[in-house]
Design an enzyme around this catalytic site. Structure first.
Site, PDB file in Angstrom:
ATOM      1  CD  GLU A  94      -2.847  -1.172   2.076  1.00  0.00           C
ATOM      2  OE1 GLU A  94      -4.144  -1.902   1.662  1.00  0.00           O
ATOM      3  OE2 GLU A  94      -2.870  -0.743   3.309  1.00  0.00           O
ATOM      4  CB  CYS A 107       2.905   7.232   3.437  1.00  0.00           C
ATOM      5  SG  CYS A 107       2.974   6.089   4.739  1.00  0.00           S
ATOM      6  CB  CYS A 114       6.984  -4.968   9.009  1.00  0.00           C
ATOM      7  SG  CYS A 114       8.264  -4.526   9.881  1.00  0.00           S
ATOM      8  CB  CYS A 118       5.523  -3.060  16.279  1.00  0.00           C
ATOM      9  SG  CYS A 118       7.267  -2.572  15.911  1.00  0.00           S
ATOM     10  CB  CYS A 121       2.419  -2.144  13.823  1.00  0.00           C
ATOM     11  SG  CYS A 121       2.816  -1.882  11.932  1.00  0.00           S
ATOM     12  CB  SER A 199       9.910   6.236   9.728  1.00  0.00           C
ATOM     13  OG  SER A 199       9.255   5.791  11.027  1.00  0.00           O
ATOM     14  CG  HIS A 223       6.167   3.543  19.328  1.00  0.00           C
ATOM     15  ND1 HIS A 223       5.757   4.665  18.814  1.00  0.00           N
ATOM     16  CD2 HIS A 223       6.502   2.782  18.465  1.00  0.00           C
ATOM     17  CE1 HIS A 223       5.781   4.655  17.429  1.00  0.00           C
ATOM     18  NE2 HIS A 223       6.346   3.505  17.196  1.00  0.00           N
ATOM     19  CG  ASN A 298      -4.451   5.773  13.302  1.00  0.00           C
ATOM     20  OD1 ASN A 298      -5.257   6.251  13.712  1.00  0.00           O
ATOM     21  ND2 ASN A 298      -3.123   6.199  13.077  1.00  0.00           N
ATOM     22  CB  CYS A 341       0.343   5.853  11.441  1.00  0.00           C
ATOM     23  SG  CYS A 341       1.052   7.405  10.706  1.00  0.00           S
TER      24      CYS A 341
END
Ligand code: SAH
Ligand code: SF4
Length: 367
Positions: A94, A107, A114, A118, A121, A199, A223, A298, A341
């Site tokens: 995406e 973005c 990944c 985390c 996420c 990032s 975080h 989110n 995010c």
């Protein structure tokens, strides 16, 4: 076309010159090609009129200039756009465009999924399939620019690039550095270094390498202000704890002559959002070239976390500001199309059985 043997798309100038040298071409041909690809959005070699006929024919026959194909497209009520792009083998990545008053941020994804797992996420929860090549990273920029067209002044609305889509950019080091070079190069996209942001969740050795390879803006996903909590939220912390990560950040600032590092901090209700956490953050970052980007969590299907209330987010920010730390709250954009995010899930067939930072048999990490 015979099977494409040449892959010039996304190559930085020096590497494209080398490729052309192997074809017996002069270095200036590389710059000409880059002007067509990135300056004029022309991907068909036949239309590149200042290249020799022989080179045009050779590129048309042997080079691959194909862009990722669009599988789906969504537009948010707030103007945010999201493209799901085919990454082969049924995998989808995406790319999100976020229009703002004086800029437009794209973005981009760096990996299919990944591996860093985390806890909060959506990408991490899907697992990891593969790294993207530089043509696929730069391809996202070209697709978005093509789809968005030009503004009234004839300029692309894409003014900033952030590596904050799917994936951990520093776990896909070389293609990400190559992409940064093309984004900054005057013969590429000609963006200033402040407009390109990598990032990272903090792969320290790669961060130290990054400082020697490029000088783009750096954002670090912190975080949590202590190792006990960060170990649970960002499992890579078990390998590279906060003190080591911050050392690498300050080294990045020094070596690249950067003004500041942005520290991202997702606020999770009852987990990392207390006044004590804010004070601890001040203890880590106070007096340093740092600014804090607070991100209201989110949500995504299946998560056990909740967003901190607006009052708590505001109190947290004020506490940081009161102690002299620069802090802003990131406005949530595109959450009605799951483009905010941490909501990017694409479609990922997980090929990683044991995520990094986790031992076999260990339960999944959540707080
Ligand atoms: N892998 C990189 C870049 C992609 S994630 C990194 O972790 O930095 C981009 C940002 O979104 C990171 O700061 C990440 O921690 C944050 N993020 C992840 N999940 C989120 C969620 N559910 N809500 C808000 N932000 C999230
Ligand atoms: Fe990967 Fe970043 Fe998501 Fe962590 S927050 S799982 S590093 S994409």
């Amino acid at each position: 076309m015979t099977e494409a043997a040449l892959k010039p798309l996304g190559l930085p100038k020096a590497e494209l010159e080398q490729l052309f040298a192997t074809l017996g071409e002069k270095p200036f041909r590389a710059r000409q090609l880059m002007r067509w690809l990135y300056g004029r959005n022309v991907l068909d070699p036949v239309a590149m009129t200042d290249l020799s006929t022989a080179l045009r024919e050779r590129l048309a026959e042997q080079a691959d200039f194909s862009l990722p194909t669009i599988h789906a497209h969504e537009a948010s009520a707030d103007g945010t756009r999201k493209w799901r792009l085919a990454a082969g083998g049924g995998q989808l990545i995406e790319t999100v465009f976020i229009p703002e008053v004086a800029r437009g941020t794209l973005c981009v994804s760096s990996q299919v999924g990944c591996a860093l797992d985390c806890a909060f996420c959506a990408t991490g929860q899907q697992g990891f399939n593969r790294n993207l090549g530089v043509a696929e990273i730069i391809g996202q920029v070209l697709v978005a620019r093509r789809e968005l067209g030009l503004d009234a002044e004839g300029r692309s609305p894409v003014t900033n690039i952030v590596f904050m889509g799917m994936g951990e950019p520093l776990a896909n080091f070389r293609p990400v550095v190559q992409a940064c070079r093309v984004l900054l190069d005057d013969f590429g996209f000609g963006l200033s270094r402040r407009r390109v942001t990598v990032s990272t969740s903090g792969i320290v050795p790669q961060l130290r390498r990054l400082a020697r390879e490029t000088n783009v803006a750096l954002a670090v996903s912190l975080h949590a202000p202590d190792d006990t909590l960060r170990d649970r939220l960002v499992p890579i912390n078990r390998r590279y704890p906060i003190a080591e990560l911050l050392d690498a950040c300050w080294e990045y600032v020094e070596l690249t002559n950067t003004w500041t590092v942005t520290f991202e901090y997702v606020l999770l209700a009852g987990v990392n959002d207390s006044p004590g956490h804010a004070d601890a953050l001040v203890g880590l970052l106070g007096g340093r070239p740092a600014k804090v980007n607070l991100i209201p969590f989110n949500p995504f299907p299946g998560t056990r976390f909740q967003r901190s209330s607006p009052e708590v987010v505001d109190a947290f920010r004020r506490r940081l500001l009161g102690a002299g730390l620069r802090a802003i709250t990131r406005r949530t954009r595109g959450d009605d199309i799951a483009a905010a995010c941490g909501q990017l899930a694409g479609q990922v067939e997980n090929r990683v059985l044991v995520p990094l930072g986790q031992k076999p048999g260990q339960p999944r990490c959540d707080a």
